[in-house]
Each structure stands twice: as structure tokens, then as C-alpha cells.
Design a protein around this motif. Sequence first.
Motif, PDB file in Angstrom:
ATOM      1  N   ARG A 196       0.853  -1.183   0.000  1.00 25.24           N
ATOM      2  CA  ARG A 196       0.000   0.000   0.000  1.00 25.24           C
ATOM      3  C   ARG A 196       0.887   1.230   0.000  1.00 25.24           C
ATOM      4  NH1 ARG A 196      -0.251   2.762   4.841  1.00 25.24           N
ATOM      5  NH2 ARG A 196       0.607   1.698   6.691  1.00 25.24           N
ATOM      6  N   ASP A 197       0.318   2.363  -0.289  1.00 27.99           N
ATOM      7  CA  ASP A 197       1.049   3.620  -0.163  1.00 27.99           C
ATOM      8  C   ASP A 197       1.261   3.921   1.320  1.00 27.99           C
ATOM      9  OD1 ASP A 197       0.995   3.905  -2.904  1.00 27.99           O
ATOM     10  OD2 ASP A 197      -0.766   5.220  -2.907  1.00 27.99           O
ATOM     11  N   ILE A 198       2.474   4.304   1.668  1.00 26.09           N
ATOM     12  CA  ILE A 198       2.814   4.565   3.068  1.00 26.09           C
ATOM     13  C   ILE A 198       3.414   5.961   3.167  1.00 26.09           C
ATOM     14  CG2 ILE A 198       4.103   3.747   5.082  1.00 26.09           C
ATOM     15  CD1 ILE A 198       4.277   0.989   3.685  1.00 26.09           C
ATOM     16  N   ALA A 199       2.835   6.793   4.019  1.00 24.15           N
ATOM     17  CA  ALA A 199       3.298   8.171   4.167  1.00 24.15           C
ATOM     18  C   ALA A 199       4.511   8.241   5.090  1.00 24.15           C
ATOM     19  CB  ALA A 199       2.169   9.040   4.724  1.00 24.15           C
ATOM     20  N   PRO A 200       5.338   9.278   4.955  1.00 20.83           N
ATOM     21  CA  PRO A 200       6.491   9.425   5.849  1.00 20.83           C
ATOM     22  C   PRO A 200       6.060   9.444   7.318  1.00 20.83           C
ATOM     23  CG  PRO A 200       6.652  10.959   4.022  1.00 20.83           C
ATOM     24  CD  PRO A 200       5.294  10.340   3.922  1.00 20.83           C
ATOM     25  N   GLY A 201       6.803   8.716   8.151  1.00 25.39           N
ATOM     26  CA  GLY A 201       6.501   8.648   9.585  1.00 25.39           C
ATOM     27  C   GLY A 201       5.540   7.546   9.963  1.00 25.39           C
ATOM     28  N   GLU A 202       4.860   6.946   8.987  1.00 28.74           N
ATOM     29  CA  GLU A 202       3.922   5.864   9.305  1.00 28.74           C
ATOM     30  C   GLU A 202       4.677   4.589   9.680  1.00 28.74           C
ATOM     31  OE1 GLU A 202       0.012   4.901   7.456  1.00 28.74           O
ATOM     32  OE2 GLU A 202       0.822   6.118   5.822  1.00 28.74           O
ATOM     33  N   PRO A 203       4.147   3.826  10.643  1.00 27.51           N
ATOM     34  CA  PRO A 203       4.775   2.532  10.952  1.00 27.51           C
ATOM     35  C   PRO A 203       4.553   1.542   9.818  1.00 27.51           C
ATOM     36  CG  PRO A 203       2.736   2.782  12.194  1.00 27.51           C
ATOM     37  CD  PRO A 203       2.986   4.102  11.506  1.00 27.51           C
ATOM     38  N   VAL A 204       5.515   0.647   9.638  1.00 31.58           N
ATOM     39  CA  VAL A 204       5.430  -0.426   8.637  1.00 31.58           C
ATOM     40  C   VAL A 204       5.427  -1.745   9.391  1.00 31.58           C
ATOM     41  CG1 VAL A 204       6.564  -1.519   6.667  1.00 31.58           C
ATOM     42  CG2 VAL A 204       6.608   0.979   6.909  1.00 31.58           C
ATOM     43  N   ARG A 205       4.500  -2.624   9.047  1.00 28.51           N
ATOM     44  CA  ARG A 205       4.318  -3.870   9.787  1.00 28.51           C
ATOM     45  C   ARG A 205       4.703  -5.096   8.965  1.00 28.51           C
ATOM     46  NH1 ARG A 205       1.338  -3.726  14.546  1.00 28.51           N
ATOM     47  NH2 ARG A 205       0.664  -1.622  15.120  1.00 28.51           N
ATOM     48  N   ARG A 206       5.379  -6.005   9.643  1.00 30.14           N
ATOM     49  CA  ARG A 206       5.653  -7.362   9.170  1.00 30.14           C
ATOM     50  C   ARG A 206       5.435  -8.260  10.376  1.00 30.14           C
ATOM     51  NH1 ARG A 206      11.369  -9.727   6.579  1.00 30.14           N
ATOM     52  NH2 ARG A 206      10.832 -11.942   6.796  1.00 30.14           N
ATOM     53  N   TYR A 207       4.945  -9.470  10.204  1.00 32.78           N
ATOM     54  CA  TYR A 207       4.528 -10.337  11.322  1.00 32.78           C
ATOM     55  C   TYR A 207       3.421  -9.642  12.133  1.00 32.78           C
ATOM     56  CZ  TYR A 207       9.398 -12.018  10.648  1.00 32.78           C
ATOM     57  OH  TYR A 207      10.601 -12.443  10.134  1.00 32.78           O
ATOM     58  N   ASN A 208       2.739  -8.655  11.557  1.00 30.45           N
ATOM     59  CA  ASN A 208       1.773  -7.804  12.267  1.00 30.45           C
ATOM     60  C   ASN A 208       2.431  -7.079  13.443  1.00 30.45           C
ATOM     61  OD1 ASN A 208      -0.765  -6.604  12.621  1.00 30.45           O
ATOM     62  ND2 ASN A 208      -1.402  -8.149  14.115  1.00 30.45           N
ATOM     63  N   GLN A 209       3.712  -6.766  13.290  1.00 31.78           N
ATOM     64  CA  GLN A 209       4.474  -6.017  14.286  1.00 31.78           C
ATOM     65  C   GLN A 209       5.235  -4.896  13.583  1.00 31.78           C
ATOM     66  OE1 GLN A 209       4.397  -6.667  17.619  1.00 31.78           O
ATOM     67  NE2 GLN A 209       3.089  -8.464  17.370  1.00 31.78           N
ATOM     68  N   ILE A 210       5.509  -3.823  14.298  1.00 32.61           N
ATOM     69  CA  ILE A 210       6.218  -2.690  13.706  1.00 32.61           C
ATOM     70  C   ILE A 210       7.682  -3.056  13.499  1.00 32.61           C
ATOM     71  CG2 ILE A 210       6.988  -0.310  14.082  1.00 32.61           C
ATOM     72  CD1 ILE A 210       4.416   0.129  15.697  1.00 32.61           C
ATOM     73  N   ILE A 211       8.144  -2.926  12.245  1.00 37.52           N
ATOM     74  CA  ILE A 211       9.552  -3.179  11.929  1.00 37.52           C
ATOM     75  C   ILE A 211      10.294  -1.880  11.625  1.00 37.52           C
ATOM     76  CG2 ILE A 211       9.102  -5.503  11.068  1.00 37.52           C
ATOM     77  CD1 ILE A 211       9.432  -4.335   8.204  1.00 37.52           C
ATOM     78  N   GLY A 212       9.611  -0.749  11.653  1.00 40.60           N
ATOM     79  CA  GLY A 212      10.243   0.533  11.383  1.00 40.60           C
ATOM     80  C   GLY A 212       9.207   1.541  10.913  1.00 40.60           C
ATOM     81  N   PHE A 213       9.715   2.690  10.474  1.00 45.06           N
ATOM     82  CA  PHE A 213       8.853   3.792  10.055  1.00 45.06           C
ATOM     83  C   PHE A 213       9.333   4.321   8.707  1.00 45.06           C
ATOM     84  CE2 PHE A 213       8.819   3.379  14.587  1.00 45.06           C
ATOM     85  CZ  PHE A 213       7.496   3.590  14.955  1.00 45.06           C
ATOM     86  N   ALA A 214       8.391   4.675   7.857  1.00 40.91           N
ATOM     87  CA  ALA A 214       8.744   5.195   6.533  1.00 40.91           C
ATOM     88  C   ALA A 214       9.533   6.495   6.686  1.00 40.91           C
ATOM     89  CB  ALA A 214       7.486   5.423   5.713  1.00 40.91           C
ATOM     90  N   SER A 215      10.714   6.539   6.094  1.00 37.51           N
ATOM     91  CA  SER A 215      11.538   7.746   6.159  1.00 37.51           C
ATOM     92  C   SER A 215      11.254   8.693   4.997  1.00 37.51           C
ATOM     93  CB  SER A 215      13.023   7.366   6.169  1.00 37.51           C
ATOM     94  OG  SER A 215      13.348   6.608   5.012  1.00 37.51           O
ATOM     95  N   LYS A 216      10.487   8.220   4.023  1.00 35.74           N
ATOM     96  CA  LYS A 216      10.053   9.029   2.884  1.00 35.74           C
ATOM     97  C   LYS A 216       8.806   8.350   2.321  1.00 35.74           C
ATOM     98  CE  LYS A 216      13.938   8.490   0.737  1.00 35.74           C
ATOM     99  NZ  LYS A 216      15.027   8.497  -0.289  1.00 35.74           N
ATOM    100  N   PRO A 217       8.077   9.003   1.419  1.00 34.73           N
ATOM    101  CA  PRO A 217       6.884   8.352   0.858  1.00 34.73           C
ATOM    102  C   PRO A 217       7.241   7.032   0.175  1.00 34.73           C
ATOM    103  CG  PRO A 217       6.940  10.684   0.284  1.00 34.73           C
ATOM    104  CD  PRO A 217       8.279  10.363   0.883  1.00 34.73           C
ATOM    105  N   ILE A 218       6.428   6.009   0.442  1.00 35.89           N
ATOM    106  CA  ILE A 218       6.624   4.700  -0.182  1.00 35.89           C
ATOM    107  C   ILE A 218       5.365   4.387  -0.976  1.00 35.89           C
ATOM    108  CG2 ILE A 218       7.069   2.249   0.174  1.00 35.89           C
ATOM    109  CD1 ILE A 218       8.290   2.940   2.896  1.00 35.89           C
ATOM    110  N   ALA A 219       5.525   4.135  -2.255  1.00 34.32           N
ATOM    111  CA  ALA A 219       4.379   3.801  -3.107  1.00 34.32           C
ATOM    112  C   ALA A 219       4.159   2.300  -3.119  1.00 34.32           C
ATOM    113  CB  ALA A 219       4.615   4.307  -4.524  1.00 34.32           C
ATOM    114  N   ALA A 220       2.923   1.890  -3.267  1.00 29.86           N
ATOM    115  CA  ALA A 220       2.600   0.470  -3.385  1.00 29.86           C
ATOM    116  C   ALA A 220       3.414  -0.141  -4.518  1.00 29.86           C
ATOM    117  CB  ALA A 220       1.105   0.289  -3.641  1.00 29.86           C
TER     118      ALA A 220
END
Length: 508
Positions: free
Chosen positions: A44-68
Amino acid sequence: MTPYIRLHPADDVVIARAQLLGGTVVEHVTVRGLIPPGHKIAMRDIAPGEPVRRYNQIIGFASKPIAAGEHVHTQNLDMGPDKGDFERDYAFGADVKPAPAKREATFMGIKRADGRVATRNYIGVLTSVNCSATAARAIADHFSRKTNPQALAAFPNVDGVVALTHGTGCGMDTQGMGMQILERTLTGYATHANFAGVLVVGLGCEANQINAWLATGHLAEGENFRTFNIQDTGGTRKTVEKGVALIQEMLPRANAVKREPCSAAHITIGLQCGGSDGYSGISANPALGAAVDLLVAHGGTAILSETPEVYGAEHLLTRRAVKREVGQKLVDRIKWWEHYTEINEGEMNNNPSPGNKAGGLTTILEKSLGAVAKGGTSNLEAVYEYAEPVTAHGFVYMDTPGYDPVSATGQVAGGANLICFTTGRGSAYGCAPSPSLKLATNSALWQRQEEDMDINCGEIVDGTASIQEMGQRIFELVLATASGAHSKSEQHGYGQNEFVPWQVGAVM
């Protein structure tokens, strides 16, 4: 079989099963650019600062816009402005479950007179200080089956004579934490069930005085435990001659053993992962976790460690703690590490290593979430400091660094009589006196480095084996290895150079 792996319905990313080219469609999302195997693709599109999940757990935060469809890695994912210091729900004991139904299995072990059970039968040469390392090596080399096979020809039940030397023992505070750790480590090895006899060689003037260590460790010399110093003996040549003579006295007693059926409850495994990749948390680690659950059901013990590599996933362990104080002790060790790295002008995210990142791991949070899978799902019975004797049965934790030789050294000092080591990039680690099994996370590694790998968990990624099936195979391999079958690292002669006690504090 899909060209990707989704680990949880709520995840923001999926994992490439093999290299994906731009234009490939994954879950109705078009891949943008080349995605290496084991790496992550945004769903999905992820905005800067949003948490990113793997294993349904936070693995980090978007440091810049991420497009799907984009590659999610170091160029657009980091620990966030607070460097991973976000609120975690420790929920002490929330996931504790009833003890599993007791199961019975046996292996062919070696019973010691005091009731301990060994998986190997070595004689060890330990050193109080680095200054005596060369003499200790010379003593052990005399009994090498490669260069002097006749020395052990009459003692087929002895697995070998190994010198476990180290780089410290002096230039340190005699009352400080570093000395306490070294003394605990040496005590754990001197009393390890896998040693039929132990010789300790010192220099004489070092900070780590043998007599002081013996008193601290409540140790006493006997016919199979001898100590002496180079300075008292009269130099290197006389030291080597004396050491060889003392071991020759021990050999007939060490050889007078036989393997016999023993309960799997006597197996204690140290859990390790090194050279991890994006598949580690998908294949080998959860498969090892399934084997751990089997071992615990059979009354055995498994030690999870590498505290900097559970950072960000410790809340998954505290939920399994049988008592609040057990979970709190783990949290306290995490806080200690945060302080320790800070005063050394570092941070917990200095891990993953460059090789881990090349394999698809981006942050320590992501690596940790995969690493804790080695611990299965059993209750957390106890938490130990480095090299403390492990007395509880079941799944336990020991605080160690993430550096594999240092971590495994602490586990063996605590009583581990076998090591299970997962790797995705291709570790070449081996251990003595406890054998080490290598678990490959992917089939490409297995094909490339099969001489070092004991089992291929890449079959899980390939879709030809389930996690539970692989866990059963690992458990059976553990029983066979504990019974005397040689691991790949033993065949190559690993173990003497991998004894690395944790060195803490100022070198003075």
C-alpha cells in the motif's frame, strides 16, 4: 506456488520468494523495479513517519513516501525519530499456557558419576589469561588426531583434547563486572558435563589469579581437574611437558565411559542465529522454534539469547513469562543494553550487519521479530545473566551480546550441551565441547554451502515442507547428534577458536 510470501493479513509488506522483476503483479499490486529474493515489497502507499508492519508487528517507520509496489528497505525505512523507542505492551504472562503433555524420547548419552549427562566426551585445556594461550594450544596439539594420531589411539571413547583460550584475564578490574563474567564463564566450562577432565594453565602474575577464581567458583582440584602456572613450572617447555603428562594421566579415566539410553530431558540447546537474511524469520527460525516446543514437551531445555537481537520483540517474550519478575528481568536487561550502547556512543540499531541488510533485513526491529521465533511458543520459565548456570527446565532466556561466538560461549558456560544455529547468509561457526548444528534458511545457501549446513529449512520457502514437519526433523537430528553423530562443523574441526568470553569494561 506464489512468487511472494505474506506472513500476516495485516502486514504492509510481503516478501519476495525469488527475485521479482518490475511489472510483476503481486496481490493486485504492480512491482516497481527489481526486488531481490528475501526483500520486502510495499502492498500500500505509506506516508512518511507511518509505521510499517511485518509479522503484524512494527519493523520501522517510513523515512520518505513509499508507493505500493516499491522495494521497502534502508532507502525508505528506518527506526523513526525516536530510534525505535516507542511504547510496547509487555502484558506480563498474558500468553502463558498450560504445560504440554509430557512426552518421552531418548538419546545415547554419557552419564557422569554425579548424575549429569554429556553429549560429548572431551578433555579441555583452559587458560586463566591470554599469556598462557600458546602453551595451552601446544598441550592440546600434542593430542591432535591429525598431526599425532597415536596419542589418542588407545582412547577411542575420548572425542579429543581441545584448548579453549581467550584474549583477556589481565589489564582489568579484579572486582569488576568483566572479571565476574570471565570467572563465571571459566567455571561453567570447567564443570561442563561434556568435559571428562579439565586442565587449567595460567601465567602466574595475571589479574585473574587461579586460586581466587577457584574460591569464587567453589571449585577444588581433583584427579580430573588440575591447575598450574607457567612461572611456577619453570617456563614454556616445562609447562607443555607437564600439561601433556597430566592429560595422559586423565585419559584412561576419560576413556572409561559408554553411551547408554538417556532421557531427552537431559538435552539443553543454545539457540543461535547468525548471518541472517529475510527468510530467517520465515523458515529456519520458526522451524527451530517448533523443535524447541518438542524438546520442552520432552522435558528438555532451550536457551534463547542475543539481547540486542530481541530488541523490539521483547514484548513477545514477556507475554510468555511464567512470573512477572521473570518478564521484568528481561525488560531490565533491555534497559541495561540501551544504557550500555549509549555510553559507548552507539545505538541498538547498529545491527543488522551489512550482510543481514543484503539479505533483506532493514532494522533491528525486523531482525529481532524473526529472531525470537527460534524460541517457539513455550512459556518463558527463567531469565539468566551471561554464563549463569541454567537450572530451570523448559524455555529460558540468557542475556548475551548478539555476536555469535560470544553469545554461544555464554550458553555453553550455562550448561548447553548442544547448539542449534540458523543462518541465511552462510555462517561457518562451530563449537566445542558442545556440537553445533547449522540450519540453512534457504535452498540457494544449502546448495552453495552444503558442506557447512546440517539441514535445509529452505524447503519451507520452496513449499515442499511445513514448519512443523521441519521442526520434527530438527528434533530428530538433535537426538542423533546428542547420541554422537558428528555435525558438519565437527567434521571440519571447528570449536577451539570459537571460545570467546564476553569482555566488558575498560582494558587497562
